[in-house]
Write an enzyme that holds these catalytic residues in place. Structure first.
Site, PDB file in Angstrom:
ATOM      1  N   HIS A 159     129.136  87.949  97.786  1.00  0.00           N
ATOM      2  CA  HIS A 159     128.854  87.677  96.275  1.00  0.00           C
ATOM      3  C   HIS A 159     130.291  87.915  95.868  1.00  0.00           C
ATOM      4  O   HIS A 159     131.094  88.767  96.440  1.00  0.00           O
ATOM      5  CB  HIS A 159     127.687  88.556  95.808  1.00  0.00           C
ATOM      6  CG  HIS A 159     126.439  88.295  96.164  1.00  0.00           C
ATOM      7  ND1 HIS A 159     125.473  87.685  95.484  1.00  0.00           N
ATOM      8  CD2 HIS A 159     125.960  88.569  97.546  1.00  0.00           C
ATOM      9  CE1 HIS A 159     124.296  87.396  96.284  1.00  0.00           C
ATOM     10  NE2 HIS A 159     124.587  88.139  97.638  1.00  0.00           N
ATOM     11  N   ASP A 169     126.229  94.011 101.022  1.00  0.00           N
ATOM     12  CA  ASP A 169     126.033  95.271 101.593  1.00  0.00           C
ATOM     13  C   ASP A 169     126.531  95.589 102.744  1.00  0.00           C
ATOM     14  O   ASP A 169     127.038  94.886 103.430  1.00  0.00           O
ATOM     15  CB  ASP A 169     124.339  95.119 101.894  1.00  0.00           C
ATOM     16  CG  ASP A 169     123.393  94.862 101.148  1.00  0.00           C
ATOM     17  OD1 ASP A 169     123.711  94.723  99.769  1.00  0.00           O
ATOM     18  OD2 ASP A 169     122.290  95.085 101.208  1.00  0.00           O
ATOM     19  N   SER A 217     130.239  90.709 110.802  1.00  0.00           N
ATOM     20  CA  SER A 217     131.098  90.292 110.030  1.00  0.00           C
ATOM     21  C   SER A 217     131.788  91.273 108.856  1.00  0.00           C
ATOM     22  O   SER A 217     131.242  92.449 108.885  1.00  0.00           O
ATOM     23  CB  SER A 217     130.637  89.026 109.517  1.00  0.00           C
ATOM     24  OG  SER A 217     129.422  89.040 109.130  1.00  0.00           O
TER      25      SER A 217
END
Length: 304
Positions: A178, A122, A264
């Site tokens: 992911h 996201d 991050s």
């Protein structure tokens, strides 16, 4: 934001879901603007904030039981949807447990097209169609040093002229990352470095933060795209970059790992001509403008 944006301008991005340009609500905005826009602040960053001990100390604070009291106000202030969480809010014993929370399986459906790549996290995503020719990275005139970023001249040559997606996570985002493609994933390799902010407020002034910060690099051999590089980048107050996968065959959208507390980003690099990014990413990326989207959605398809 455009190519002539001031380093101190608000952070503007395009939201895929609203179809509008929006202004980012920045967690800790006052400190960030002082730290990267004020001479004394920049000195403080150089002397303390970029140091690993500062982020480890702050991460330790977010692991203390007393940090649990920050969870509910944070969810309320930033309008997070707790119905997506895999665990009830009251089960988070610390802020960090909440920060690297898992989501329910249906919360982030993964695009099934075998010729499509997906966002690895996201966040706000900046697409660079050709790393070698790009003139705009958050602000005009900054050049990207691929060799310094990947820490290997042969690897840099392998991806010369390739395409790159910078996926920037804010503290308000879901903080597990992911795999953007399926394939054979190698070992994760750490590239040591400092820990500065990866907010555009910092990157507009010093793009080299991306290759000066601590990074973790993994190469995935995919059937559709060929070799693909995935790099997680640490930042100020990120207590750790944690890998949860085992080297071997991975599926698209499979969890790779998670960040402890802090902002991050994840960077995905494709070989030259391997991918054609979606139209909105190309349009806004050419302006140095990020696109907000969630993990699992398509970011591009196999190149022509």
């Amino acid at each position: 934001m455009n190519t002539m944006v001031s380093p101190n301008a608000p952070i503007e991005f395009y939201n895929r879901y609203s179809g509008e340009r929006e202004i980012e609500s920045i967690y800790g905005e006052g400190f960030l603007r002082w730290a990267y826009g004020n001479p004394l602040g920049r000195l403080t960053v150089s002397l303390a904030v970029k140091r690993l001990w500062f982020s480890r100390w702050y991460g330790w604070r977010m692991d203390r039981p007393s940090s649990q009291s920050k969870v509910a106000p944070f969810i309320s202030e930033y309008g997070l949807d707790s119905e997506e969480f895999a665990e009830p809010v009251e089960r988070f014993k610390t802020f960090n447990e909440f920060f690297y929370r898992k989501l329910k399986g249906h919360a982030r459906p993964v695009d099934p097209d075998p010729q499509g790549a997906v966002f690895p996290a996201d966040g706000r995503h900046l697409a660079i169609a050709d790393i070698d020719r790009a003139e705009t990275f958050y602000i005009k005139g900054q050049r990207f040093d691929l060799q310094a970023f990947v820490g290997d001249s042969a690897l840099a040559q392998k991806y010369a002229g390739g395409s790159m997606l910078i996926s920037r996570l804010c503290p308000v985002d879901y903080h597990r990352f992911h795999f953007p493609v399926a394939g054979l994933a190698g070992e994760a390799r750490e590239l040591p470095g400092s820990l500065r902010s990866v907010s555009p407020l910092a990157l507009r002034r010093r793009l080299s933060i991306l290759w000066e910060n601590r990074r973790v690099l993994t190469e995935v051999e995919s059937e559709a795209f060929g070799p693909v590089l995935v790099l997680e980048i640490g930042a100020t107050c990120v207590g750790g970059i944690h890998q949860t996968y085992a080297p071997g065959m991975v599926t698209k959208g499979m969890e790779k790992g998670y960040f402890s507390f802090g902002g991050s980003c994840v960077t995905t690099i494709f070989p030259k001509g391997a991918i054609r990014f979606d139209a909105d990413l190309l349009e806004f990326g050419a302006q140095g403008l990020e696109v907000y989207a969630r993990m699992g959605e398509r970011c591009g398809i196999l190149g022509d």
